[in-house]
Design an enzyme around this catalytic site. Structure first.
Site, PDB file in Angstrom:
ATOM      1  N   GLU A 193      -5.874   8.791   9.032  1.00 32.18           N
ATOM      2  CA  GLU A 193      -6.677   8.659   7.808  1.00 32.18           C
ATOM      3  C   GLU A 193      -8.177   8.677   8.143  1.00 32.18           C
ATOM      4  O   GLU A 193      -8.936   7.785   7.757  1.00 32.18           O
ATOM      5  CB  GLU A 193      -6.289   7.394   7.030  1.00 32.18           C
ATOM      6  CG  GLU A 193      -4.835   7.439   6.583  1.00 32.18           C
ATOM      7  CD  GLU A 193      -4.433   6.386   5.544  1.00 32.18           C
ATOM      8  OE1 GLU A 193      -5.233   5.490   5.232  1.00 32.18           O
ATOM      9  OE2 GLU A 193      -3.291   6.484   5.044  1.00 32.18           O
ATOM     10  N   GLU A 324       3.204   9.188   6.416  1.00 36.70           N
ATOM     11  CA  GLU A 324       3.228   7.875   5.751  1.00 36.70           C
ATOM     12  C   GLU A 324       3.699   8.104   4.326  1.00 36.70           C
ATOM     13  O   GLU A 324       3.019   8.779   3.543  1.00 36.70           O
ATOM     14  CB  GLU A 324       1.863   7.186   5.759  1.00 36.70           C
ATOM     15  CG  GLU A 324       1.501   6.612   7.121  1.00 36.70           C
ATOM     16  CD  GLU A 324       0.270   5.707   7.092  1.00 36.70           C
ATOM     17  OE1 GLU A 324       0.006   5.055   6.056  1.00 36.70           O
ATOM     18  OE2 GLU A 324      -0.423   5.669   8.124  1.00 36.70           O
TER      19      GLU A 324
HETATM   20  O1  AHR Z   1       1.011   1.610   6.113  1.00 37.00           O
HETATM   21  C1  AHR Z   1      -0.076   0.774   5.877  1.00 37.00           C
HETATM   22  C2  AHR Z   1      -1.393   1.501   5.974  1.00 37.00           C
HETATM   23  O2  AHR Z   1      -1.476   2.472   4.982  1.00 37.00           O
HETATM   24  C3  AHR Z   1      -1.664   2.266   7.243  1.00 37.00           C
HETATM   25  O3  AHR Z   1      -2.158   1.471   8.257  1.00 37.00           O
HETATM   26  C4  AHR Z   1      -2.710   3.254   6.805  1.00 37.00           C
HETATM   27  O4  AHR Z   1      -2.693   4.420   7.573  1.00 37.00           O
HETATM   28  C5  AHR Z   1      -2.384   3.492   5.353  1.00 37.00           C
HETATM   29  O5  AHR Z   1      -3.502   3.412   4.564  1.00 37.00           O
END
Ligand code: AHR
Length: 519
Positions: A193, A324
């Protein structure tokens, strides 16, 4: 009107029947791409009890463990055939310094986890412990390297420590720490990110970092060449925002010999609104329908980013890695909000199945995905409390879908129908079908309707299908959960089709996910 689910080369949806039975026609000859097992990947971050307590209990713990890694969790995860685990973050990764987590445990640096609740980070679970964990569960490592606050040299040294032969100083240090042979690092995430917690970089700034890291961070493991070579994943889309995707792919298209990447990430959570305020337990049908609607948006998101990638990479060399995803809900009352603790309901199992079906339908481009997260955090597989362990409804879906790992997607045609609630209209049914390596036909089908069962008439290929059996996951309510006191409230049970008037009929309970083998 009803939703026509069209897969692969199928030109039209199967017609509705007056008796309400839904024809599900599987065309075993209409073979699509392989469903990459890596879409069933997981994510384990140093966050709350995701690592400490969830995986690592230490060698001296009364909880049964092998070299500090809890054995009950390992046993449960082995059944999922977890293809890869992304570690150490998430946002944590961009502040992680790998040297803090190697060598004798007593000498490890104790730090604070600035991203997640400011908790103490003992660094007792470091690189060697992670690789041990990966080995114990039979998986592959997906390392996320620190681009935000680290340096290319630090990341290069980390990879040398993990993968260089013992004839090098780095390899000797690893050998002194107990592992002479180079480790396998299958995937390398270059930043996390970077448009947000990873440094809020502009796409151009990130790309110059990407070029440097991709050029200088080497995997030296002699066994990782050819199709076993480490694959590099660049930071891509933030939900629907495609600015990184456009810039990354343009740069990739213009690349010179010295750098590249093989995958591009997409992060997208199911949450209605931000910060996540929707409860993970005791919710009503409106919440249920709303979250499913949000989940189904994953399809359009992938289509959008795939279209951008297609412009630069029509041969689909670069994979889209949804590294994610999952439901992100309000923290459980009384929990530390920085630990992202939530319950996991039948609804979340349905969310998981819908997403896995979407990934399978986009298998040409989506070749990796990592649910957030593996244990005790967000939409987890497993919850632990001291020596106790609960398998979540989402865990059961991942186990039921094991036959889809590496299977060939085939066409399935059906009238999806409609489930409507308070102005929200969703398809009532969702399904994917696949052929495994032994030519067995598998169908995964979801009944989103929380109140009505669905009666399916199954056919597969020219020959008449004569049996279908497998497992179905349902529960008394969409918000049913597995708790430490009632761990089997949401648990799969056998399901089989019956022959009725020459047809193979499968009764799919309301609010359910089924995976069956059709013969
Ligand atoms: O999964 C939790 C968080 O969500 C992670 O650390 C981040 O990459 C995302 O914003």
């Amino acid at each position: 009107m009803s939703f026509a689910i069209l897969i692969a080369s199928v030109a039209s949806a199967a017609a509705s029947r007056p008796d309400g039975v839904v024809n599900v026609q599987i065309d075993t000859t209409a073979a699509g791409p392989t469903i990459d097992p890596n879409i069933f990947g997981q994510f384990a971050e140093h966050l709350g009890a995701g690592i400490y307590g969830g995986i690592w209990v230490g060698r001296d713990s009364s909880i049964p463990n092998v070299r500090g890694i809890r054995s009950d969790v390992v046993g449960a995860l082995r059944a999922l055939h977890v293809p890869n685990v992304r570690w150490p973050g998430g946002c944590f990764a961009d502040e992680y310094h790998w040297r803090d987590g190697i060598g004798p445990l007593q000498q490890r640096r104790v730090t604070l986890n600035s991203n997640w609740g400011g908790s103490v980070e003992p660094n007792t679970f470091g690189s060697d412990e992670f690789m041990d964990f990966i080995d114990q569960i039979g998986s592959e490592a997906y390392l996320s390297i620190n681009v935000g606050s680290g340096t290319p040299q630090e990341a290069a040294d980390w990879l040398a420590y993990l993968t260089a032969p013992v004839t090098t100083t780095a390899g000797q240090e690893r050998a002194r720490n107990g592992h002479a042979a180079p480790y396998r690092v299958r995937f390398l995430g270059i930043g996390n990110e970077s448009w947000g917690c990873g440094g809020a970089m502009t796409p151009d700034y990130y790309i110059s970092q990407l070029k440097t890291y991709s050029r200088f961070v080497h995997n030296f493991n002699p066994l990782q060449s050819g199709d076993q070579a480490m694959r590099r994943i660049a930071v891509g889309a933030d939900g629907a925002d495609s600015s990184y995707v456009e810039a990354d792919m343009h740069a990739w298209h213009e690349r010179i010999w010295s750098w590249s990447f093989e995958g591009l990430s997409l992060h997208s959570y199911t949450s209605a609104g931000w910060p996540p305020a929707h409860p993970s337990e005791h919710f009503d049908e409106h919440e249920y329908a709303l979250l499913l609607k949000n989940t189904l948006g994953m399809d359009a998101l992938i289509a959008k980013h795939s279209a951008t990638m297609d412009r630069y990479d029509p041969d689909r060399k670069v994979a889209l890695a949804v590294d994610e995803w999952g439901v992100w809900l309000a923290p459980l009352p009384g929990s530390n909000p920085g630990f992202l603790v939530q319950q996991n309901s039948l609804r979340d199992a349905i969310v998981a199945a819908l997403n896995l079906n979407i990934f399978a339908r986009h298998a040409e481009r989506v070749r990796m995905a990592n649910i957030a997260q593996m244990i005790n955090v967000l939409q987890s597989m497993i919850m632990t409390r001291n020596e106790r362990m609960v398998l979540t409804p989402t865990y059961h879906v991942f186990r039921m879908y094991v036959p889809f790992h590496n299977a060939t997607r085939i066409a399935v045609k059906f009238d999806a129908g409609i489930y409507a609630h308070e102005g929200i209209e969703l398809p009532r049914l969702d399904a994917v079908a696949a052929l495994d390596s032994q030519q067995r036909v598998w169908l995964a089908v979801v009944n989103l309707d929380p109140s009505h069962e669905a009666s399916l008439a199954l056919s597969a290929g020219e020959a008449r299908a004569h049996s279908a059996r497998g497992e179905v996951l349902s529960a008394p309510r969409v918000d049913s959960v597995n708790s430490f006191d009632a761990p089997d409230e949401v648990t799969p049970r056998p399901i089989a089709a019956t022959l009725q008037a020459g047809e193979l009929r499968l009764s799919l309970p309301a609010r359910s996910v089924a995976v069956v083998e059709i013969r």
